[in-house]
Scaffold this motif. Structure first.
Motif, PDB file in Angstrom:
ATOM      1  N   GLY A 125     107.774  18.165 -83.993  1.00  0.00           N
ATOM      2  CA  GLY A 125     106.320  18.233 -84.077  1.00  0.00           C
ATOM      3  C   GLY A 125     105.853  19.233 -85.097  1.00  0.00           C
ATOM      4  O   GLY A 125     106.548  19.541 -86.069  1.00  0.00           O
ATOM      5  N   GLY A 126     104.669  19.766 -84.839  1.00  0.00           N
ATOM      6  CA  GLY A 126     104.086  20.732 -85.748  1.00  0.00           C
ATOM      7  C   GLY A 126     102.875  21.394 -85.123  1.00  0.00           C
ATOM      8  O   GLY A 126     102.417  21.004 -84.048  1.00  0.00           O
ATOM      9  N   GLY A 127     102.385  22.412 -85.813  1.00  0.00           N
ATOM     10  CA  GLY A 127     101.232  23.123 -85.290  1.00  0.00           C
ATOM     11  C   GLY A 127     100.530  23.913 -86.364  1.00  0.00           C
ATOM     12  O   GLY A 127     100.949  23.954 -87.520  1.00  0.00           O
ATOM     13  N   VAL A 128      99.463  24.553 -85.941  1.00  0.00           N
ATOM     14  CA  VAL A 128      98.677  25.399 -86.825  1.00  0.00           C
ATOM     15  C   VAL A 128      98.286  26.645 -86.037  1.00  0.00           C
ATOM     16  O   VAL A 128      97.950  26.566 -84.850  1.00  0.00           O
ATOM     17  N   GLN A 129      98.397  27.809 -86.680  1.00  0.00           N
ATOM     18  CA  GLN A 129      98.073  29.082 -86.048  1.00  0.00           C
ATOM     19  C   GLN A 129      97.000  29.783 -86.852  1.00  0.00           C
ATOM     20  O   GLN A 129      97.044  29.804 -88.083  1.00  0.00           O
ATOM     21  N   TYR A 130      96.046  30.390 -86.152  1.00  0.00           N
ATOM     22  CA  TYR A 130      95.003  31.188 -86.784  1.00  0.00           C
ATOM     23  C   TYR A 130      95.102  32.610 -86.216  1.00  0.00           C
ATOM     24  O   TYR A 130      95.038  32.804 -84.995  1.00  0.00           O
ATOM     25  N   ASP A 131      95.292  33.585 -87.095  1.00  0.00           N
ATOM     26  CA  ASP A 131      95.355  34.988 -86.677  1.00  0.00           C
ATOM     27  C   ASP A 131      93.938  35.532 -86.575  1.00  0.00           C
ATOM     28  O   ASP A 131      93.241  35.659 -87.588  1.00  0.00           O
ATOM     29  N   ILE A 132      93.522  35.853 -85.358  1.00  0.00           N
ATOM     30  CA  ILE A 132      92.189  36.404 -85.133  1.00  0.00           C
ATOM     31  C   ILE A 132      92.100  37.799 -85.741  1.00  0.00           C
ATOM     32  O   ILE A 132      91.117  38.152 -86.391  1.00  0.00           O
ATOM     33  N   ASN A 133      93.140  38.599 -85.518  1.00  0.00           N
ATOM     34  CA  ASN A 133      93.271  39.930 -86.128  1.00  0.00           C
ATOM     35  C   ASN A 133      94.758  40.254 -86.197  1.00  0.00           C
ATOM     36  O   ASN A 133      95.589  39.360 -86.049  1.00  0.00           O
ATOM     37  N   ASP A 134      95.112  41.519 -86.389  1.00  0.00           N
ATOM     38  CA  ASP A 134      96.524  41.886 -86.527  1.00  0.00           C
ATOM     39  C   ASP A 134      97.332  41.682 -85.244  1.00  0.00           C
ATOM     40  O   ASP A 134      98.551  41.558 -85.296  1.00  0.00           O
ATOM     41  N   ASN A 135      96.646  41.669 -84.086  1.00  0.00           N
ATOM     42  CA  ASN A 135      97.362  41.580 -82.814  1.00  0.00           C
ATOM     43  C   ASN A 135      97.186  40.264 -82.054  1.00  0.00           C
ATOM     44  O   ASN A 135      97.982  39.987 -81.151  1.00  0.00           O
ATOM     45  N   TRP A 136      96.193  39.475 -82.358  1.00  0.00           N
ATOM     46  CA  TRP A 136      95.904  38.257 -81.585  1.00  0.00           C
ATOM     47  C   TRP A 136      95.890  37.019 -82.476  1.00  0.00           C
ATOM     48  O   TRP A 136      95.391  37.058 -83.593  1.00  0.00           O
ATOM     49  N   ALA A 137      96.432  35.924 -81.928  1.00  0.00           N
ATOM     50  CA  ALA A 137      96.450  34.649 -82.646  1.00  0.00           C
ATOM     51  C   ALA A 137      96.209  33.512 -81.652  1.00  0.00           C
ATOM     52  O   ALA A 137      96.551  33.618 -80.469  1.00  0.00           O
ATOM     53  N   VAL A 138      95.617  32.435 -82.150  1.00  0.00           N
ATOM     54  CA  VAL A 138      95.467  31.203 -81.374  1.00  0.00           C
ATOM     55  C   VAL A 138      96.179  30.089 -82.143  1.00  0.00           C
ATOM     56  O   VAL A 138      96.321  30.159 -83.366  1.00  0.00           O
ATOM     57  N   ASN A 139      96.632  29.074 -81.398  1.00  0.00           N
ATOM     58  CA  ASN A 139      97.305  27.974 -82.082  1.00  0.00           C
ATOM     59  C   ASN A 139      97.044  26.646 -81.375  1.00  0.00           C
ATOM     60  O   ASN A 139      96.691  26.611 -80.189  1.00  0.00           O
ATOM     61  N   PHE A 140      97.190  25.578 -82.146  1.00  0.00           N
ATOM     62  CA  PHE A 140      97.190  24.223 -81.616  1.00  0.00           C
ATOM     63  C   PHE A 140      98.491  23.588 -82.078  1.00  0.00           C
ATOM     64  O   PHE A 140      98.882  23.737 -83.236  1.00  0.00           O
ATOM     65  N   GLU A 141      99.145  22.880 -81.159  1.00  0.00           N
ATOM     66  CA  GLU A 141     100.460  22.333 -81.458  1.00  0.00           C
ATOM     67  C   GLU A 141     100.600  20.944 -80.858  1.00  0.00           C
ATOM     68  O   GLU A 141     100.065  20.662 -79.798  1.00  0.00           O
ATOM     69  N   MET A 142     101.329  20.091 -81.551  1.00  0.00           N
ATOM     70  CA  MET A 142     101.672  18.768 -81.036  1.00  0.00           C
ATOM     71  C   MET A 142     103.162  18.582 -81.236  1.00  0.00           C
ATOM     72  O   MET A 142     103.684  18.824 -82.316  1.00  0.00           O
ATOM     73  N   LYS A 143     103.834  18.198 -80.150  1.00  0.00           N
ATOM     74  CA  LYS A 143     105.271  17.914 -80.252  1.00  0.00           C
ATOM     75  C   LYS A 143     105.571  16.646 -79.476  1.00  0.00           C
ATOM     76  O   LYS A 143     104.878  16.297 -78.517  1.00  0.00           O
ATOM     77  N   TYR A 144     106.600  15.958 -79.932  1.00  0.00           N
ATOM     78  CA  TYR A 144     107.071  14.774 -79.233  1.00  0.00           C
ATOM     79  C   TYR A 144     108.423  15.117 -78.635  1.00  0.00           C
ATOM     80  O   TYR A 144     109.321  15.564 -79.344  1.00  0.00           O
ATOM     81  N   GLN A 145     108.531  14.947 -77.339  1.00  0.00           N
ATOM     82  CA  GLN A 145     109.767  15.236 -76.635  1.00  0.00           C
ATOM     83  C   GLN A 145     110.554  13.934 -76.483  1.00  0.00           C
ATOM     84  O   GLN A 145     110.087  13.003 -75.836  1.00  0.00           O
ATOM     85  N   ILE A 146     111.731  13.887 -77.101  1.00  0.00           N
ATOM     86  CA  ILE A 146     112.596  12.709 -77.027  1.00  0.00           C
ATOM     87  C   ILE A 146     113.618  12.983 -75.929  1.00  0.00           C
ATOM     88  O   ILE A 146     114.541  13.779 -76.100  1.00  0.00           O
ATOM     89  N   ILE A 147     113.420  12.301 -74.767  1.00  0.00           N
ATOM     90  CA  ILE A 147     114.226  12.594 -73.582  1.00  0.00           C
ATOM     91  C   ILE A 147     114.677  11.305 -72.892  1.00  0.00           C
ATOM     92  O   ILE A 147     114.941  11.287 -71.710  1.00  0.00           O
ATOM     93  N   GLY A 148     114.723  10.199 -73.575  1.00  0.00           N
ATOM     94  CA  GLY A 148     115.118   8.946 -72.917  1.00  0.00           C
ATOM     95  C   GLY A 148     113.977   8.385 -72.096  1.00  0.00           C
ATOM     96  O   GLY A 148     112.920   8.073 -72.628  1.00  0.00           O
ATOM     97  N   ASP A 149     114.163   8.301 -70.778  1.00  0.00           N
ATOM     98  CA  ASP A 149     113.137   7.734 -69.888  1.00  0.00           C
ATOM     99  C   ASP A 149     111.881   8.593 -69.806  1.00  0.00           C
ATOM    100  O   ASP A 149     110.854   8.124 -69.338  1.00  0.00           O
ATOM    101  N   PHE A 150     111.964   9.849 -70.212  1.00  0.00           N
ATOM    102  CA  PHE A 150     110.851  10.770 -70.055  1.00  0.00           C
ATOM    103  C   PHE A 150     110.175  11.127 -71.382  1.00  0.00           C
ATOM    104  O   PHE A 150     109.524  12.160 -71.475  1.00  0.00           O
ATOM    105  N   ASP A 151     110.337  10.337 -72.441  1.00  0.00           N
ATOM    106  CA  ASP A 151     109.699  10.624 -73.731  1.00  0.00           C
ATOM    107  C   ASP A 151     108.205  10.825 -73.534  1.00  0.00           C
ATOM    108  O   ASP A 151     107.561  10.067 -72.804  1.00  0.00           O
ATOM    109  N   GLN A 152     107.662  11.838 -74.212  1.00  0.00           N
ATOM    110  CA  GLN A 152     106.215  12.033 -74.164  1.00  0.00           C
ATOM    111  C   GLN A 152     105.751  12.907 -75.314  1.00  0.00           C
ATOM    112  O   GLN A 152     106.518  13.697 -75.854  1.00  0.00           O
ATOM    113  N   ALA A 153     104.489  12.759 -75.655  1.00  0.00           N
ATOM    114  CA  ALA A 153     103.830  13.670 -76.593  1.00  0.00           C
ATOM    115  C   ALA A 153     103.184  14.773 -75.760  1.00  0.00           C
ATOM    116  O   ALA A 153     102.651  14.521 -74.680  1.00  0.00           O
TER     117      ALA A 153
END
Length: 163
Positions: A125-153
């Motif tokens: 998958g992939g994501g994007v991070q935004y640093d609010i300041n030197d100590n805090w960050a927020v992120n949004f991420e999307m990953k696809y889990q390939i697990i056979g019967d349990f595949d999911q985004a």
């Protein structure tokens, strides 16, 4: 020529200064899994081995829905690309997920059904991070889990404290 050289130098310095080797972070996540179709809550820890390469370990628990609950443990590698005020990253990693189906049912007598299954898989998958300041960050991420019967985004939103 000086102007182009100065611009190139500023660009190189900014690309090299976007994360620090040895930087650590801890944080919380909110996730949504498409196969379980429910919200998950979790925690993560991050460590930067180099300025661009980061490893993240995380745990997510997805809330029970229709007698089905799920949790997963992930170890992912991120390669950070600075783009203006953001860090964009592809991710690849491993996951272990456990699904549990349990419920009470009535068929002339009251009984309890419980079945649990765990499997290993791969995260892409992939994501994007935004640093609010030197100590805090927020992120949004999307990953696809390939697990056979349990595949999911899995779509996630997180906040992290960097130290």
């Amino acid at each position: 020529m000086k102007k182009y050289f100065l611009t190139l130098c500023v660009a190189l310095v900014s690309m090299c200064a976007f994360a620090q080797k040895g930087q650590k972070a801890i944080g919380l996540n909110l996730s949504y899994g498409t196969e379980i179709s429910n919200l998950g809550i979790g925690a993560k820890g991050q460590y930067n081995f180099t300025d661009a390469i980061r490893v993240e370990a995380s745990f997510d628990y997805f809330l029970k829905k229709d007698d089905l609950s799920m949790w997963d443990v992930n170890v992912n590698a991120h390669y950070l690309f600075p783009v203006k005020d953001l860090k964009i990253y592809p991710l690849v990693g491993l996951t272990y997920t456990n699904w549990k189906d349990s419920f009470d049912y009535w068929d002339g007598i009251k009984d309890y059904y419980d079945d649990s299954e765990g499997k290993f898989g791969v995260n892409l998958g992939g994501g994007v991070q935004y640093d609010i300041n030197d100590n805090w960050a927020v992120n949004f991420e999307m990953k696809y889990q390939i697990i056979g019967d349990f595949d999911q985004a899995v779509f996630g939103f997180g906040v992290a404290y960097k130290f």
